[in-house]
Motif scaffolding. Structure first.
Motif, PDB file in Angstrom:
ATOM      1  N   ALA A 126      14.913 -68.956 -10.844  1.00 20.37           N
ATOM      2  CA  ALA A 126      15.227 -70.384 -10.772  1.00 20.37           C
ATOM      3  C   ALA A 126      15.079 -70.816  -9.327  1.00 20.37           C
ATOM      4  CB  ALA A 126      16.652 -70.659 -11.273  1.00 20.37           C
ATOM      5  N   VAL A 127      14.120 -71.676  -9.048  1.00 21.50           N
ATOM      6  CA  VAL A 127      13.840 -72.095  -7.680  1.00 21.50           C
ATOM      7  C   VAL A 127      14.844 -73.171  -7.259  1.00 21.50           C
ATOM      8  CG1 VAL A 127      12.111 -73.046  -6.109  1.00 21.50           C
ATOM      9  CG2 VAL A 127      11.406 -71.564  -7.997  1.00 21.50           C
ATOM     10  N   LEU A 128      15.371 -73.037  -6.060  1.00 20.09           N
ATOM     11  CA  LEU A 128      16.327 -73.997  -5.530  1.00 20.09           C
ATOM     12  C   LEU A 128      15.608 -75.262  -5.059  1.00 20.09           C
ATOM     13  CD1 LEU A 128      18.654 -71.507  -3.650  1.00 20.09           C
ATOM     14  CD2 LEU A 128      19.049 -72.624  -5.852  1.00 20.09           C
ATOM     15  N   PRO A 129      16.319 -76.382  -4.940  1.00 16.08           N
ATOM     16  CA  PRO A 129      15.655 -77.670  -4.690  1.00 16.08           C
ATOM     17  C   PRO A 129      14.765 -77.721  -3.462  1.00 16.08           C
ATOM     18  CG  PRO A 129      17.907 -78.039  -5.414  1.00 16.08           C
ATOM     19  CD  PRO A 129      17.766 -76.555  -5.227  1.00 16.08           C
ATOM     20  N   ALA A 130      15.096 -76.981  -2.404  1.00 14.82           N
ATOM     21  CA  ALA A 130      14.255 -77.021  -1.209  1.00 14.82           C
ATOM     22  C   ALA A 130      12.878 -76.415  -1.446  1.00 14.82           C
ATOM     23  CB  ALA A 130      14.945 -76.295  -0.056  1.00 14.82           C
ATOM     24  N   GLY A 131      12.738 -75.559  -2.447  1.00 22.87           N
ATOM     25  CA  GLY A 131      11.446 -75.005  -2.814  1.00 22.87           C
ATOM     26  C   GLY A 131      11.091 -73.701  -2.150  1.00 22.87           C
ATOM     27  N   ASP A 132      11.799 -73.316  -1.063  1.00 25.19           N
ATOM     28  CA  ASP A 132      11.443 -72.084  -0.371  1.00 25.19           C
ATOM     29  C   ASP A 132      12.411 -70.942  -0.663  1.00 25.19           C
ATOM     30  OD1 ASP A 132      13.599 -73.190   0.965  1.00 25.19           O
ATOM     31  OD2 ASP A 132      12.858 -72.685   2.966  1.00 25.19           O
ATOM     32  N   GLU A 133      13.399 -71.182  -1.525  1.00 27.08           N
ATOM     33  CA  GLU A 133      14.350 -70.158  -1.924  1.00 27.08           C
ATOM     34  C   GLU A 133      14.509 -70.192  -3.441  1.00 27.08           C
ATOM     35  OE1 GLU A 133      17.914 -69.421   0.860  1.00 27.08           O
ATOM     36  OE2 GLU A 133      17.560 -71.573   0.959  1.00 27.08           O
ATOM     37  N   ALA A 134      14.908 -69.059  -3.999  1.00 32.74           N
ATOM     38  CA  ALA A 134      15.105 -68.999  -5.445  1.00 32.74           C
ATOM     39  C   ALA A 134      16.239 -68.054  -5.779  1.00 32.74           C
ATOM     40  CB  ALA A 134      13.823 -68.547  -6.145  1.00 32.74           C
ATOM     41  N   LEU A 135      16.821 -68.265  -6.934  1.00 31.91           N
ATOM     42  CA  LEU A 135      17.763 -67.327  -7.521  1.00 31.91           C
ATOM     43  C   LEU A 135      16.993 -66.455  -8.496  1.00 31.91           C
ATOM     44  CD1 LEU A 135      20.790 -69.689  -8.219  1.00 31.91           C
ATOM     45  CD2 LEU A 135      20.404 -68.204  -6.240  1.00 31.91           C
ATOM     46  N   VAL A 136      17.197 -65.146  -8.386  1.00 33.25           N
ATOM     47  CA  VAL A 136      16.445 -64.180  -9.181  1.00 33.25           C
ATOM     48  C   VAL A 136      17.415 -63.324  -9.974  1.00 33.25           C
ATOM     49  CG1 VAL A 136      14.889 -62.192  -9.071  1.00 33.25           C
ATOM     50  CG2 VAL A 136      14.543 -64.134  -7.533  1.00 33.25           C
ATOM     51  N   GLY A 137      17.190 -63.203 -11.264  1.00 31.18           N
ATOM     52  CA  GLY A 137      18.029 -62.372 -12.103  1.00 31.18           C
ATOM     53  C   GLY A 137      17.342 -61.063 -12.445  1.00 31.18           C
ATOM     54  N   GLU A 138      17.966 -59.941 -12.103  1.00 33.32           N
ATOM     55  CA  GLU A 138      17.442 -58.630 -12.490  1.00 33.32           C
ATOM     56  C   GLU A 138      17.820 -58.365 -13.944  1.00 33.32           C
ATOM     57  OE1 GLU A 138      17.257 -55.998  -8.415  1.00 33.32           O
ATOM     58  OE2 GLU A 138      19.127 -56.000  -9.557  1.00 33.32           O
ATOM     59  N   ARG A 139      16.825 -58.082 -14.761  1.00 33.71           N
ATOM     60  CA  ARG A 139      17.062 -57.991 -16.199  1.00 33.71           C
ATOM     61  C   ARG A 139      18.055 -56.907 -16.577  1.00 33.71           C
ATOM     62  NH1 ARG A 139      15.994 -55.764 -20.848  1.00 33.71           N
ATOM     63  NH2 ARG A 139      14.910 -53.988 -19.955  1.00 33.71           N
ATOM     64  N   THR A 140      17.891 -55.710 -16.044  1.00 35.95           N
ATOM     65  CA  THR A 140      18.694 -54.573 -16.512  1.00 35.95           C
ATOM     66  C   THR A 140      20.018 -54.405 -15.779  1.00 35.95           C
ATOM     67  OG1 THR A 140      17.460 -53.097 -15.054  1.00 35.95           O
ATOM     68  CG2 THR A 140      16.674 -53.317 -17.316  1.00 35.95           C
ATOM     69  N   THR A 141      20.152 -54.956 -14.576  1.00 33.21           N
ATOM     70  CA  THR A 141      21.396 -54.810 -13.815  1.00 33.21           C
ATOM     71  C   THR A 141      22.301 -56.024 -13.925  1.00 33.21           C
ATOM     72  OG1 THR A 141      20.560 -55.759 -11.739  1.00 33.21           O
ATOM     73  CG2 THR A 141      20.150 -53.398 -12.132  1.00 33.21           C
TER      74      THR A 141
END
Length: 363
Positions: A85-100
């Motif tokens: 999920a990319v944050l509004p500024a566009g240069d950072e994102a939240l990333v979810g690791e599937r298995t952890t």
């Protein structure tokens, strides 16, 4: 202790009636240039570790940073990436690791920061992550995660543990999460036992059936999914798309209220369709098995124009998560550690320019 990176002051408060356990009544170049030639895949280091280098003398040296030579790679040496999920500024994102179940904040040139950890069963995993429709004010994020007993939609708030807003979704293959133009959460569920299996659900951010559903008392918007890989929304046409993997073929559905009809597109070769995203005039589908992006151009009356085709084939390996950033760039997440052929810096998050190209067959 959790290192919370989603800092915000003056977060809005919302009424909270608790989780709903629903039951029926009674090839393009990136901004930094194209990817360089990479070495052949190597067995990856353990998750969370950094690769060691062995000097010629044979004694181990200090651990070295996990750095990928590709300028389009934002983050490296992650677990399989289930959602971005990319944050509004566009240069950072939240990333979810599937298995952890770890949710990390990533930015080019910075070490990933742990935001929170969502409780998951690794076999089901974290398969969805979206910003709240009111993220600018509330700083909330929603996740879709499979536990040992069910699949849940959870709310992630700064400084708080994950809180379920909808529980009791049967476990099934696949799953995806999106936000529609009305600000409702869309949840794709895999086939299985129970009234919420194999469905596209539409709920509000408190887990209640969203206004406008076919049955006002039910969260079900549409039925007929098997093993969904992605949900994406075209804000200009308000069209919702869902990718799905069936026993005989992979398909793309245009989501309509009620039962899903004939697929809009099919892949008889079953490339492992996963996440999808909508760009102006283009629909891009990540292919896990084929390790490519498949680019289609929706036309009028449900048709597709031009010559739909795969791009980026084999460049990054198995692709699953894909999303469009506010600045028009595409963010991708790989799942090479999850049954693929991981390289030394997998799994990775990549940021690229939209592909200029864009085979399967029309249904």
């Amino acid at each position: 202790m959790l290192v919370v990176a989603m800092l915000a002051s003056g977060c809005a408060t919302f009424p909270d009636d608790g989780a709903r356990d629903w039951r029926e009544r009674a090839e393009g170049q990136g901004e930094l240039g194209g990817p360089p030639a990479l070495a052949s895949p190597e067995p990856p280091p353990p998750e969370g570790s950094q690769p060691d280098q062995q000097p010629q003398g044979g004694s181990p040296s200090a651990p070295q940073p996990c750095v990928d030579p590709d300028p389009q790679v934002v983050a490296t040496c992650l677990g399989p990436v289930g959602a971005v999920a990319v944050l509004p500024a566009g240069d950072e994102a939240l990333v979810g690791e599937r298995t952890t179940g770890r949710v990390l904040r990533v930015k080019k040139g910075s070490a990933p920061q742990l935001v929170t950890t969502v409780p998951v069963d690794p076999a089901a995993g974290l398969t969805g992550l979206v910003l709240s429709p009111g993220y600018a004010e509330d700083r909330l994020v929603y996740a879709l995660a499979g536990t040992a007993s069910d699949v849940q939609v959870l709310r992630l708030a700064p400084g708080e543990p994950p809180k379920p807003v909808l529980t009791g979704i049967p476990r099934g293959a696949g799953g995806a999460l999106a936000v529609d133009p009305d600000g409702s959460l869309l949840v794709a569920t895999g086939a299985g036992a129970g009234p919420l299996a194999g469905k596209v659900l539409r709920i509000d951010t408190l887990g209640r059936p969203a206004p406008g559903n076919p049955d006002p008392a039910s969260p079900v918007l549409s039925s007929g999914l098997v093993a969904p890989g992605g949900l994406c929304v075209d804000p200009s046409t308000r069209t919702v798309w869902a990718t799905d993997r069936t026993p005989t073929r992979d398909v793309l559905h245009r989501v309509v209220p009620g039962a899903l009809g004939t697929p809009a597109w099919t892949w008889p070769d079953k490339p492992g369709v996963a996440g999808c995203t909508v760009l102006p005039g283009t629909l891009a589908v990540a292919e896990r098995g084929a390790g490519a992006l498949f680019v289609l151009r929706p036309g009028e009356n449900g048709s597709f124009t031009g010559d739909p085709k795969p791009v980026l084939t084999g460049t990054y390996g198995a692709l699953a998560a894909i999303t469009l950033a506010p600045d028009g760039l595409i963010w991708l997440g790989t799942v090479n550690k999850d049954g693929g052929r991981p390289g030394a810096t997998d799994d990775r998050v990549i940021r690229i320019q939209p592909p200029s190209g864009g085979a399967g067959s029309a249904a």
